[in-house]
Write an enzyme that holds these catalytic residues in place. Structure first.
Site, short mmCIF file in Angstrom:
data_model
loop_
_atom_site.label_atom_id
_atom_site.label_comp_id
_atom_site.label_asym_id
_atom_site.label_seq_id
_atom_site.Cartn_x
_atom_site.Cartn_y
_atom_site.Cartn_z
N ASP A 141 0.74 3.50 2.47
CA ASP A 141 0.51 4.02 3.81
C ASP A 141 -0.73 4.92 3.77
O ASP A 141 -1.78 4.44 3.36
CB ASP A 141 1.76 4.74 4.32
CG ASP A 141 1.81 4.85 5.84
OD1 ASP A 141 1.31 3.92 6.50
OD2 ASP A 141 2.34 5.83 6.35
N ASP B 163 0.85 -1.18 0.00
CA ASP B 163 0.00 0.00 0.00
C ASP B 163 0.88 1.24 0.00
O ASP B 163 2.10 1.14 0.07
CB ASP B 163 -0.89 0.00 1.25
CG ASP B 163 -0.05 -0.16 2.52
OD1 ASP B 163 0.50 0.86 2.99
OD2 ASP B 163 0.09 -1.30 3.01
#
Length: 303
Positions: free
Chosen positions: A214, A212
């Site tokens: 974050d 991802d």
């Protein structure tokens, strides 16, 4: 050949890596160490024809949160089984466009922001400070880079891992701060693992797997646990190819480490010989086979 005599490569698996695909001749052993019980039973076997010892960092079924992982026991157990190299995998968030989810990052630096963990095998009456300017074994990292090329895995060859305490994910302000610091990825588990590996005189390398961005990138959803688990399943085949090839190559490493990982204690101890605690030396010998002889010498060791 006994477990202690067998030259093995230690592997620590993180989120969603509860086992190793392709592992053969599997045997499970339960160990206790001077530092307590490891996160999981240790799985022994061969991967790519090379002997390995595998520990689940978060325990079977992912039951241990980052701050409560007994890293000292994990490393002591792998050392007891004859490991001299430690290969770690970790799910992380990316802090840069250059390491999007689905890539792999071969970490070479860390920023340690953890505050609650046991970070050393040393203590009172045996004070030690190991060199840590280059926290990853360069020989291992170069081998991982060769493996990534060989098996067609997209891997960034350097990166800085910001290690946060957790278990909560970052605020947006924190995420942007770590980007300003030059962080490449962020996670919760690389420390004190890398520090303790150095004290144990292990060669150590870490493959970070971004799942991802974050929470800094507005056009993407912020990280959550469900997303991390799904993304790790998505890259499991690539991770298996990389680790199988890397283990085969790492198995050819012989002799002393050219970067001194296996001699980290030579200049580390500050405590004068007459004041060194024999019990502490014995405990340290459980993670560094050279420690008992080295630290029983009646000569001063200086940084």
């Amino acid at each position: 050949m006994t477990h202690e005599q067998a030259p093995r490569i230690g592997i620590i698996g993180g989120s969603s890596f509860q086992d190793l695909a392709g592992l053969q001749h599997v045997e499970t052993v339960e160990l206790d160490t001077p530092f307590g019980t490891p996160s999981s039973p240790v799985v022994l076997g061969t991967l790519g024809g090379m002997p390995i010892a595998f520990i689940q960092r978060h325990g079977p079924g992912h039951t241990i949160p980052p701050s409560f992982i007994n890293v000292r026991a994990n490393i002591a157990a792998l050392r007891a089984l004859g490991c001299t190299q430690l290969l770690s995998m970790s799910a992380v968030g990316s802090l840069t466009h250059e390491a999007p989810p689905g890539t792999f990052v071969l970490i070479d630096q860390f920023i340690d922001r953890t505050i609650q963990r046991d970070k050393t095998f040393f203590g009172q009456r045996l004070v030690g400070h190991v060199p840590f300017g280059e926290p990853v074994c360069a020989r291992m990292r170069a081998t991982l880079a060769d493996s990534a090329t060989a098996v067609g895995v997209d891997a960034r060859q350097r990166g800085t891992y910001v290690v946060m305490e957790g278990p909560q994910f970052s605020t947006r302000a924190e995420s942007n701060l770590y980007r300003q610091w030059g962080g490449t990825v962020i996670g919760m588990t690389a420390m004190p693992e890398a520090k303790l590996a150095r004290e144990a005189e292990l060669c150590y390398a870490l493959v970070a797997i971004p799942t991802d961005f974050d929470c800094w990138r507005d056009e993407h959803d912020a990280v959550n646990a469900t997303l991390v688990s799904q993304r790790m399943r998505d890259v499991s085949a690539s991770a298996t190819r990389l680790f199988t090839d890397a283990v085969t190559r790492l198995g050819s490493h012989r002799g002393t480490c050219p970067h001194g990982c296996d001699r980290a204690l030579d200049t580390a101890v500050m405590t004068a010989p007459a004041h060194r605690d024999p019990a502490m030396i014995e405990r340290l010998a459980a993670v560094s086979p050279r420690a008992a002889q080295l630290l029983s010498q009646r000569t001063e060791m200086t940084l």
